[in-house]
Design an enzyme around this catalytic site. Structure first.
Site, PDB file in Angstrom:
ATOM      1  N   LYS A 273       0.839  -1.218   0.000  1.00 41.97           N
ATOM      2  CA  LYS A 273       0.000   0.000   0.000  1.00 41.97           C
ATOM      3  C   LYS A 273       0.867   1.259   0.000  1.00 41.97           C
ATOM      4  O   LYS A 273       0.364   2.363   0.154  1.00 41.97           O
ATOM      5  CB  LYS A 273      -0.890   0.038   1.254  1.00 41.97           C
TER       6      LYS A 273
ATOM      7  N   LYS B 282       2.993   1.929   2.403  1.00 38.74           N
ATOM      8  CA  LYS B 282       3.070   2.378   3.799  1.00 38.74           C
ATOM      9  C   LYS B 282       4.232   1.659   4.487  1.00 38.74           C
ATOM     10  O   LYS B 282       4.254   0.421   4.535  1.00 38.74           O
ATOM     11  CB  LYS B 282       1.739   2.018   4.469  1.00 38.74           C
TER      12      LYS B 282
HETATM   13  N1  CTP Z   1      -8.056   4.985  15.179  1.00 38.86           N
HETATM   14  C1  CTP Z   1      -8.894   5.711  16.015  1.00 38.86           C
HETATM   15  N2  CTP Z   1      -8.517   6.969  16.426  1.00 38.86           N
HETATM   16  C2  CTP Z   1      -7.351   7.488  16.023  1.00 38.86           C
HETATM   17  C3  CTP Z   1      -6.469   6.764  15.181  1.00 38.86           C
HETATM   18  C4  CTP Z   1      -6.854   5.484  14.770  1.00 38.86           C
HETATM   19  O1  CTP Z   1      -9.975   5.242  16.383  1.00 38.86           O
HETATM   20  N3  CTP Z   1      -7.030   8.722  16.417  1.00 38.86           N
HETATM   21  C5  CTP Z   1      -8.470   3.662  14.710  1.00 38.86           C
HETATM   22  C6  CTP Z   1      -8.602   3.595  13.194  1.00 38.86           C
HETATM   23  O2  CTP Z   1      -9.829   4.187  12.782  1.00 38.86           O
HETATM   24  C7  CTP Z   1      -8.515   2.114  12.948  1.00 38.86           C
HETATM   25  C8  CTP Z   1      -7.538   1.641  14.058  1.00 38.86           C
HETATM   26  O3  CTP Z   1      -7.494   2.705  15.028  1.00 38.86           O
HETATM   27  O4  CTP Z   1      -9.774   1.497  13.151  1.00 38.86           O
HETATM   28  C9  CTP Z   1      -6.154   1.367  13.524  1.00 38.86           C
HETATM   29  O5  CTP Z   1      -5.759   2.543  12.829  1.00 38.86           O
HETATM   30  P1  CTP Z   1      -4.346   2.754  12.175  1.00 38.86           P
HETATM   31  O6  CTP Z   1      -4.522   3.078  10.731  1.00 38.86           O
HETATM   32  O7  CTP Z   1      -3.411   1.671  12.527  1.00 38.86           O
HETATM   33  O8  CTP Z   1      -3.880   4.090  12.977  1.00 38.86           O
HETATM   34  P2  CTP Z   1      -3.717   5.561  12.493  1.00 38.86           P
HETATM   35  O9  CTP Z   1      -3.222   6.370  13.654  1.00 38.86           O
HETATM   36  O10 CTP Z   1      -4.963   6.046  11.802  1.00 38.86           O
HETATM   37  O11 CTP Z   1      -2.530   5.399  11.432  1.00 38.86           O
HETATM   38  P3  CTP Z   1      -2.183   6.253  10.121  1.00 38.86           P
HETATM   39  O12 CTP Z   1      -1.944   7.669  10.536  1.00 38.86           O
HETATM   40  O13 CTP Z   1      -0.937   5.562   9.574  1.00 38.86           O
HETATM   41  O14 CTP Z   1      -3.365   6.105   9.181  1.00 38.86           O
END
Ligand code: CTP
Length: 146
Positions: A55, A57
């Site tokens: 992806k 990432k």
């Molecule tokens: N999540 C959440 N609140 C946040 C960050 C993440 O509820 N502030 C949730 C996402 O919606 C997802 C889960 O945690 O269901 C895993 O998210 P992930 O993508 O691993 O974390 P992110 O912090 O969103 O990472 P990135 O910035 O790389 O997208």
């Protein structure tokens, strides 16, 4: 289902969620806590480094360590690998899942599972994400360098 007006009428047996959970933070913790409150067993499918690379990432924390952190979290009962986009229908059936739930950054994206189980999108915790943490660390390092 979704939104702050949603109130729980059903308690589920098996809840399943997917994510990378890199640089585990309070948004992750709160999501997992809310998910574990919804059912008896919470399964987390943690995306592998290879799946993330596909992806575009790059994860800071390797898959095995992200799994170990998730397994150590009191709200998580089981961790499985997420290797492909396509595995979700098989996982739902193989693990007897009756609720698929994930943060609302994915709202609508997994409605296609609705013939197999309930699908729920939960509000994200504001102002925290792995991306923001990585940016912050980079800015801190840049400001420290001579
Ligand atoms: N999540 C959440 N609140 C946040 C960050 C993440 O509820 N502030 C949730 C996402 O919606 C997802 C889960 O945690 O269901 C895993 O998210 P992930 O993508 O691993 O974390 P992110 O912090 O969103 O990472 P990135 O910035 O790389 O997208």
């Amino acid at each position: 289902m979704g939104g702050s007006e949603w109130c729980q009428l059903v308690r589920y047996n098996v809840v399943l969620t997917y994510g990378t959970f890199d640089l585990f933070h309070v948004g992750h913790l709160r999501l997992l806590r809310r998910l574990s409150d919804l059912g008896d067993k919470l399964i987390v499918a943690c995306s592998t480094d290879e799946f993330n690379l596909g992806k575009g990432k790059v994860t800071a924390i390797p898959f095995e360590h992200r799994v170990e952190v998730l397994e150590g979290c009191r709200y998580v009962d089981q961790v499985i690998p997420e290797r492909t986009w396509e595995q979700k229908r098989d996982d739902v059936q193989a693990y007897g899942v009756d609720l698929f739930a994930i943060g609302d950054d994915w709202a609508g994206k997994f409605d296609f599972l609705g013939d197999l189980c309930d699908v729920l999108y939960l509000p994200r915790t504001e102002n925290v994400s792995t991306t923001e943490l990585k940016d912050l660390i980079q800015r801190m390092r840049a400001s420290e360098s001579p």
